[in-house]
Enzyme design. Sequence first.
Site: not given
Lengths: 139, 381
Positions: B80, B325
Site C-alpha cells: 500500500c 483504497h
Amino acid sequence: MTNPVPLREGLFRETAAGPTLLASCCTACGHTSYPPAPRCLDCGSEAQEPVELGSDGELLCATVVHMGNNRYPPGYTVGYVTMPHGVRVFAQLAISAGEDLPAPGTPMTLEIVPMWREQEQDVLAYRFVPAPGKESAHA
Amino acid sequence: MREVFVLGVGQSDFGKMPERSIADLGGQAARAAIADAGINSAQIQAVFSSRVYDAMITSQTIMKDLGVTRVEMVNVENACAGGSTAIRSLYKDIAAGFVDLGIAIGVESMTTSPIAGKLIPPDRDDLDGQLGLSMPVLFALQAQRLMETHGATPEDFAQVSVKAHDFGALNPRAQYQRRFTVEEVLASRMIADPITLLQCCPNTDGAAAVVMASADVAKKYSEAPVRIAGSALVSGDYDFRRSDITTLELGARAAARAYEQAGVAPSDVDVVELHDAFASEEIVHYEDLGLCARGDGVGLLRSGATSIGGRIPVNPSGGLLSLGHPLAASGVRVICDITDQLRGRSGASQVPGAKVGLAQMLGGVATGLDAAAGSVHILTV
C-alpha cells in the site's frame, strides 16, 4: 493413508512432556527468536542454540474473524499469545462458535492438530486452547 | 541536494470499474496532472509508477497513450506504500539532479485483481498468513489491544469512520459520498471483532498522479509551487523490538525523519492525510505522527481536533474509508489532496489557511515485522 506433514519443518514437535514450539536462543546476547533463526535477529551473532518454548502461554488479545479466509471458514478465532522469553506468537485459538472470547491474560496451552488437507495429506500446525486453571509459565 | 516541487496533481475516478484498463485509469490521472502542471507531456524526463496486483511495465502501459516514450521509466511495488515509493523515487532523482521534471503514478484495478472480494493476505508463503492472518485481522487485534491499554471503545472506532464519511460527503471524488451515524457503523456486518464493515475501506479501482520538478522548472510554470520539504521512506523493524502492538514503529520513524528534514514540528502541521484502511488504526497514527502524546490518541479523537473545523483535520478528503483504497494509488493520492489543500483548492473540505501538510502511507505485513513499508512526506507553501 499417508502420514501427516507439518506446515513446515523445525517449528514445533511433540515431546513426552507435551507439545512445544521450537525456538533459537542467542548465546551472545540472550535474545530468543521464533521461528528459530540461524543468526540472531537482534545482535547478528551466529552462536545460536535450540530452545523449547514449551506449551504454556498467556493471551495478549484475540478476535473472531467473520469472513472466510483461504482455508478457514467464517467464525474462526485468532490471537497473539505471549510465550516464555517474551515471544509473541500469532495463532489460531480453539474456541467454539458462540463461546465468548477469552480475556487478555488468560493462560493458554499449545496443541498440534491437523489444520487442513493438501494433496490428500493432513497438514499439521499449532493452535492454542484456553487453560483457565493453569498457571501461566512466565507470569 | 536540490529542492523539489509539486507542479501538478491529478486523480482518476475512484470506484468499482472492472471494464476500465490500467492504461485508461492511469492515463486519466496522468493527463489531469500534466494539464494541472501546465506542461507538455513531451517535457517529461522520468516516470515512476506503482501497482501491486498483476504488475508489469505499468509506466510504459500508461505513458505510451500520452506520447511519452524513450525516457527512463521505473515500476515499483511496496504494497500500500507503493505510490509513496514512486513519489519518493522521483523526488530523489530530481533532488540529485538526474532529471528536472517527471511524473509519479499509482494505479490499481482491485476488481480485476486475484484478491477481488477477498481479505487482503500477506505473501502466499508467509507463516502468519498461513495461520489465518490478513489485513483486517492484524488491525482487529491491534484494536482489541487499544481497548485494553487505551480505554478505546467500539464507539471510538466507529467515530473515526463517521468523521471520514462526514468529510467524504463533501468530496465529489469519493467512492461513497454519504454520511453515517455511529449506530449505523456499529450495526454494519462484523468483519473481525471489533471491526465492522463500515470501518473497512472499500475495494476500489483508481489512479493518482503527481508532476514534480526542480526549482528552476517549477518557477517557470507556477508562481506558488508546493515544496516537498520532507520526504521519508523506511522499512519495518522486528516486531520483538516494540513493547506493544499499539504502535507501528516504522510510521513514527518515517515521521521523525520527515519532520527533521522539513524543519517543522508536529504542532506546525495544518492538515494530514493518512492510511485509514481500518478505522481503529487512525488512533495509532495520531500518536506515531506526534499529533498528540503517546497514549492520548483516543483523547485527540474525542476532542474533535481531527474533525471538520478542528485544530488538525485528518483525512479531509474522506480518507481510504470513504474515498476507497486502490492500493498503490493511495500513496500518490494523499500527495494530491495535500497539494490541493495548500493551494486552497479543496472546496468544501478546505482547511482555512493551510500552509503545512503531511501525507503518510503504510504498507504490507510479514511475519516478524511491525509492517513492511512506511512513508511520510511534508509539503509546504
